[in-house]
Design a protein around this motif. Sequence first.
Motif, mmCIF file in Angstrom:
data_model
loop_
_atom_site.group_PDB
_atom_site.id
_atom_site.type_symbol
_atom_site.label_atom_id
_atom_site.label_comp_id
_atom_site.label_asym_id
_atom_site.label_seq_id
_atom_site.Cartn_x
_atom_site.Cartn_y
_atom_site.Cartn_z
ATOM 1 N N ALA A 216 29.975 53.688 1.321
ATOM 2 C CA ALA A 216 29.384 52.828 0.296
ATOM 3 C C ALA A 216 28.058 52.260 0.791
ATOM 4 C CB ALA A 216 30.348 51.701 -0.048
ATOM 5 N N SER A 217 27.070 52.258 -0.068
ATOM 6 C CA SER A 217 25.725 51.833 0.318
ATOM 7 C C SER A 217 25.647 50.322 0.487
ATOM 8 C CB SER A 217 24.716 52.270 -0.746
ATOM 9 O OG SER A 217 24.949 51.557 -1.957
ATOM 10 N N GLU A 218 24.586 49.893 1.138
ATOM 11 C CA GLU A 218 24.345 48.464 1.266
ATOM 12 C C GLU A 218 24.165 47.831 -0.105
ATOM 13 O OE1 GLU A 218 21.141 45.308 3.222
ATOM 14 O OE2 GLU A 218 21.276 47.369 4.018
ATOM 15 N N ALA A 219 23.517 48.544 -1.017
ATOM 16 C CA ALA A 219 23.316 48.004 -2.361
ATOM 17 C C ALA A 219 24.651 47.754 -3.050
ATOM 18 C CB ALA A 219 22.463 48.965 -3.190
ATOM 19 N N GLU A 220 25.615 48.646 -2.858
ATOM 20 C CA GLU A 220 26.939 48.484 -3.459
ATOM 21 C C GLU A 220 27.674 47.295 -2.850
ATOM 22 O OE1 GLU A 220 31.143 50.970 -3.638
ATOM 23 O OE2 GLU A 220 29.245 52.077 -3.615
ATOM 24 N N LEU A 221 27.685 47.222 -1.523
ATOM 25 C CA LEU A 221 28.349 46.097 -0.859
ATOM 26 C C LEU A 221 27.694 44.774 -1.226
ATOM 27 C CD1 LEU A 221 28.887 47.761 2.617
ATOM 28 C CD2 LEU A 221 30.673 47.133 1.000
ATOM 29 N N LEU A 222 26.371 44.783 -1.334
ATOM 30 C CA LEU A 222 25.654 43.565 -1.714
ATOM 31 C C LEU A 222 26.022 43.149 -3.126
ATOM 32 C CD1 LEU A 222 23.558 41.355 -1.218
ATOM 33 C CD2 LEU A 222 21.794 42.980 -1.972
ATOM 34 N N ASP A 255 24.490 40.915 8.289
ATOM 35 C CA ASP A 255 23.673 39.690 8.301
ATOM 36 C C ASP A 255 23.010 39.491 6.947
ATOM 37 O OD1 ASP A 255 22.168 37.486 9.021
ATOM 38 O OD2 ASP A 255 20.706 38.646 10.172
ATOM 39 N N ARG A 256 22.467 40.572 6.397
ATOM 40 C CA ARG A 256 21.795 40.467 5.096
ATOM 41 C C ARG A 256 22.795 40.162 3.980
ATOM 42 N NH1 ARG A 256 18.992 44.819 7.621
ATOM 43 N NH2 ARG A 256 20.248 46.404 6.558
ATOM 44 N N LEU A 257 23.970 40.791 4.039
ATOM 45 C CA LEU A 257 24.991 40.542 3.016
ATOM 46 C C LEU A 257 25.444 39.087 3.036
ATOM 47 C CD1 LEU A 257 27.398 43.634 3.287
ATOM 48 C CD2 LEU A 257 25.638 43.233 1.582
ATOM 49 N N GLY A 262 26.566 34.140 1.181
ATOM 50 C CA GLY A 262 27.126 32.911 1.717
ATOM 51 C C GLY A 262 28.632 32.919 1.851
ATOM 52 N N ARG A 263 29.258 34.101 1.780
ATOM 53 C CA ARG A 263 30.711 34.161 1.836
ATOM 54 C C ARG A 263 31.224 34.277 3.269
ATOM 55 N NH1 ARG A 263 31.363 31.277 -1.132
ATOM 56 N NH2 ARG A 263 33.589 31.582 -0.811
ATOM 57 N N PRO A 264 32.398 33.722 3.582
ATOM 58 C CA PRO A 264 33.009 33.896 4.906
ATOM 59 C C PRO A 264 33.379 35.363 5.133
ATOM 60 C CG PRO A 264 34.020 32.077 3.703
ATOM 61 C CD PRO A 264 33.175 32.821 2.724
ATOM 62 N N GLY A 288 26.745 36.476 17.253
ATOM 63 C CA GLY A 288 25.371 36.409 16.776
ATOM 64 C C GLY A 288 25.293 36.027 15.309
ATOM 65 N N LEU A 289 26.209 36.544 14.500
ATOM 66 C CA LEU A 289 26.250 36.148 13.091
ATOM 67 C C LEU A 289 26.562 34.665 12.965
ATOM 68 C CD1 LEU A 289 28.203 39.132 11.451
ATOM 69 C CD2 LEU A 289 25.748 38.706 11.352
#
Length: 573
Positions: A216-222, A255-257, A262-264, A288-289
Amino acid sequence: MADYDLVIRGGTVADGTGNGLRDLDVAVQDGKIAALGKISGQGTEEIDARGLLVTPGFVDIHTHYDGQATWDSRLQPSSWHGVTTAVMGNCGVGFAPVKVADRRRLVELMEGVEDIPGAALDEGLNWSWESFGQYLDALDARPRDMDLGAQLPHGALRVFVMGERAAKLEEATPDEVAQMRALATEAMHAGALGFSTSRTLNHRTVKGDPTPSLRASEAELLGIALGMKDAGRGVIEFISDFNTPDPETEFAMLDRLLAASGRPFSVSLAQRHTKPEGWRRLLGLVEGLAAKGHSAKAQVAPRPIGVLQGLQASRIPFSMCRSYKAIAHKTVAERLAIMRDPAFRMQLLEESHEPLRSDMAARLVDYDRMFPLGDPPDYEPPRETSLGARARREGRDPREIVYDYLIEGEGRNFIFAPFANYAAYNLDCCSEMMQSPHTLIGLGDGGAHVGLISDGSYPTYLLSHWARDRKAGRLDLSWLVKRHTLDNAGAVGLTDRGRVAEGYKADLNVIDFDKLRVEAPAMKWDLPAGGKRLLQRATGYRATIVSGSVTYRDGEPTGALPGKLVRGPQTVS
């Protein structure tokens, strides 16, 4: 008239905060803790807890009761181990949302990823739902022996929106991402505790196809994470191999997601035997996150992760051999009779020398990491007790040692074969992981891997081994209780439980700590359609209490089923 519904008298309380043990009475009224201290009032029911440990009920945040919870009111084995709240829908697999045409696909995915018999799911699931909210309604209609929360699984969500294209790992279009975002918001509003996804090659359908969420792409997860943000609730549970192209790249995406939503967030973490120090790198990335302000944790286990091999289990070290494949469909008694034949033994041992074709097959024949499980089971066995070490001492082929052990004990013997968290033949890595402030205790998989793994007993092992039985490096009992109660509850937004304090939910355990132990697992054929599952009980639990009602006494059910479906975050009221 009694003053309280229940009074637990004279127990030694580990209250879930990690503070020191205290001798207190605990009074319960209307499902909540009403008073602590020296209670003069009387209870309609009373428990004499003198000399016993009193804890909050355990909160297991990583289970797979998604199917069982629809047909069974008792979420065993977890309820035998003091668990009063379980969270399912992990690893991106589950049964909602779903269209009629895709039901078989979700069953095949669950059977492959979590080793739950497809026939049992086919017979047990009534499919009275399509949307995730309707699935929650179906769960809500059944009383049970503990509270239950569910997460939205990425595999089901993706197949619901994309159909066959999801299974082919095609990229979601912007319109499909928008649909997933809307459905994620809807699921969170309906009561989902969060969303789970898997990006590991180890997760495959029973046919061998990869999990739909693998690429799944970053766009989908985002888009899905933003759907959770739109709802203002929900945690993200993430599993990955972290090797494509490297962990840092994938964590940069996370990190971007997290910054956008703002979700845990939590991610599974274990020590790979092929890269025994690799877990430190991943935990450092989680840290680091957290340093950037994200709510990020790693879920870790308190003992080795491994499989149980035996004639009753789904696999034995000879499962890939032609002669064994020819009899694998037979009953245990029939296979046992055949394997006692010297001619069959000679043939199978000869075939076992043939080259192996997969990493999984290689795992099945790592004789130096095969141990007799024993009763009581030993999950930190010394290296010299392995079947491979025994073979060297006796000057024999380890295959012969394994073969003979399997047919002893009327075929009921189990071989414990750890494949993670045991690279150094001890649990020091687990101790380090558990003591990190950036981890949670999880990965027990209650309800899953029913023919191979029996890790739903983690809660009992966590206390008995780490606070009492381990020869060196024991951990503080009160702190261990906190790790599996207040910490886990808070991580999934359930701040109304996990603590023995006034106003908190009266989920409690009364434990004879000196007698607390995990029993040996046993195979039972009690799933729908006669499906088999490993079940593992415990001794030492004098009482388990859910919402003020005693559900188990000395490991036996009382008949009370006060457990409810937990819809979304909960707070002390």
